[in-house]
Design a protein around this motif. Structure first.
Motif, PDB file in Angstrom:
ATOM      1  N   UNK A 284       0.758  -1.288   0.034  1.00  0.00           N
ATOM      2  CA  UNK A 284       0.066  -0.123  -0.142  1.00  0.00           C
ATOM      3  C   UNK A 284       0.800   1.299  -0.084  1.00  0.00           C
ATOM      4  N   UNK A 285       2.179   1.015  -0.027  1.00  0.00           N
ATOM      5  CA  UNK A 285       2.908   2.419   0.067  1.00  0.00           C
ATOM      6  C   UNK A 285       2.995   2.932  -1.282  1.00  0.00           C
ATOM      7  N   UNK A 286       3.763   4.006  -1.315  1.00  0.00           N
ATOM      8  CA  UNK A 286       3.846   4.690  -2.770  1.00  0.00           C
ATOM      9  C   UNK A 286       4.330   6.182  -2.428  1.00  0.00           C
ATOM     10  N   UNK A 287       4.085   6.755  -3.541  1.00  0.00           N
ATOM     11  CA  UNK A 287       4.381   8.221  -3.758  1.00  0.00           C
ATOM     12  C   UNK A 287       3.228   9.057  -3.473  1.00  0.00           C
ATOM     13  N   UNK A 288       3.304  10.006  -2.580  1.00  0.00           N
ATOM     14  CA  UNK A 288       2.266  11.005  -2.090  1.00  0.00           C
ATOM     15  C   UNK A 288       2.803  12.267  -1.835  1.00  0.00           C
ATOM     16  N   UNK A 289       1.849  13.501  -2.059  1.00  0.00           N
ATOM     17  CA  UNK A 289       2.161  14.826  -1.790  1.00  0.00           C
ATOM     18  C   UNK A 289       1.824  15.084  -0.333  1.00  0.00           C
ATOM     19  N   UNK A 290       2.186  15.917   0.165  1.00  0.00           N
ATOM     20  CA  UNK A 290       1.866  16.476   1.546  1.00  0.00           C
ATOM     21  C   UNK A 290       0.209  16.748   1.562  1.00  0.00           C
TER      22      UNK A 290
ATOM     23  N   UNK B  51       6.196  13.890  -0.841  1.00  0.00           N
ATOM     24  CA  UNK B  51       7.126  15.323  -1.403  1.00  0.00           C
ATOM     25  C   UNK B  51       6.020  16.587  -0.722  1.00  0.00           C
ATOM     26  N   UNK B  52       6.789  17.605  -0.562  1.00  0.00           N
ATOM     27  CA  UNK B  52       6.391  18.864  -0.195  1.00  0.00           C
ATOM     28  C   UNK B  52       5.684  19.553  -1.402  1.00  0.00           C
TER      29      UNK B  52
ATOM     30  N   UNK C 178      -0.639  13.340   5.281  1.00  0.00           N
ATOM     31  CA  UNK C 178       0.773  13.101   5.312  1.00  0.00           C
ATOM     32  C   UNK C 178       1.720  14.179   4.975  1.00  0.00           C
ATOM     33  N   UNK C 179       2.811  13.836   5.721  1.00  0.00           N
ATOM     34  CA  UNK C 179       3.936  15.117   5.886  1.00  0.00           C
ATOM     35  C   UNK C 179       5.159  14.459   5.215  1.00  0.00           C
ATOM     36  N   UNK C 180       5.940  15.381   4.695  1.00  0.00           N
ATOM     37  CA  UNK C 180       7.224  14.928   4.100  1.00  0.00           C
ATOM     38  C   UNK C 180       8.302  13.997   5.256  1.00  0.00           C
ATOM     39  N   UNK C 181       8.024  14.447   6.467  1.00  0.00           N
ATOM     40  CA  UNK C 181       8.724  13.570   7.591  1.00  0.00           C
ATOM     41  C   UNK C 181       8.143  12.325   7.744  1.00  0.00           C
ATOM     42  N   UNK C 182       7.060  11.924   7.088  1.00  0.00           N
ATOM     43  CA  UNK C 182       6.535  10.512   7.258  1.00  0.00           C
ATOM     44  C   UNK C 182       7.246   9.653   6.242  1.00  0.00           C
ATOM     45  N   UNK C 183       8.020  10.399   5.373  1.00  0.00           N
ATOM     46  CA  UNK C 183       8.705   9.451   4.354  1.00  0.00           C
ATOM     47  C   UNK C 183       9.730   8.395   5.213  1.00  0.00           C
ATOM     48  N   UNK C 184       9.333   7.118   4.971  1.00  0.00           N
ATOM     49  CA  UNK C 184      10.141   5.868   5.435  1.00  0.00           C
ATOM     50  C   UNK C 184       9.621   4.595   4.901  1.00  0.00           C
ATOM     51  N   UNK C 185      10.258   3.517   5.383  1.00  0.00           N
ATOM     52  CA  UNK C 185       9.816   2.288   5.105  1.00  0.00           C
ATOM     53  C   UNK C 185       8.939   1.823   6.301  1.00  0.00           C
ATOM     54  N   UNK C 186       7.709   1.286   6.049  1.00  0.00           N
ATOM     55  CA  UNK C 186       6.773   0.993   6.979  1.00  0.00           C
ATOM     56  C   UNK C 186       6.885  -0.531   6.913  1.00  0.00           C
ATOM     57  N   UNK C 187       6.833  -0.909   8.247  1.00  0.00           N
ATOM     58  CA  UNK C 187       6.849  -2.475   8.564  1.00  0.00           C
ATOM     59  C   UNK C 187       5.428  -2.496   9.587  1.00  0.00           C
TER      60      UNK C 187
END
Length: 118
Positions: A8-14, A117-118, A86-95
């Motif tokens: 379910x992850x991917x690229x998102x904007x703030x 991304x912001x 979502x915020x840019x600081x949420x960028x991570x690998x989620x487990x």
């Protein structure tokens, strides 16, 4: 050992939303508290949300409180993480894993990358 598979992850904007899913292959985790964890570049993996095995109680790290919601469907052997605002600081690998991790031979999966991304 039981393999956990996150998706379910991917690229998102703030400001966007994503919904992550976690399924266990080969074994039920319905009797275990479950958690979502994330690891940002250069940082240690941290627990950001967890839910008791019947789903009656949840915990959130301050950094995600009010924006993320953890839930589970024991019949489907799946745990979810709804991520809003979502915020840019949420960028991570989620487990996902049990809480604490490793109970009932649950091993870490590959995780799912979330990039905001912001």
């Amino acid at each position: 050992q039981v393999q956990l598979v996150e998706s379910g992850g991917g690229l998102a904007q703030a400001g966007d939303s994503l919904r992550l899913s976690c399924a266990a292959s080969g074994r039920s985790f319905s009797s275990a508290d479950m958690g979502w964890y994330r690891q940002a570049p250069g940082k240690e993996r941290e627990n950001i949300a967890r839910i008791t095995w019947l789903g009656g109680s949840t915990y959130y790290a301050d950094s995600v409180k009010g924006r993320f919601t953890i839930s589970r469907d024991n019949a489907k052997n799946t745990v979810y993480l709804q991520m809003n605002s979502l915020k840019p600081e949420d960028t991570a690998i989620y487990y996902c894993n049990t809480y604490p991790p490793g109970i009932a031979s649950m091993t870490w999966g590959q995780g799912t990358q979330v990039t905001v991304s912001s």
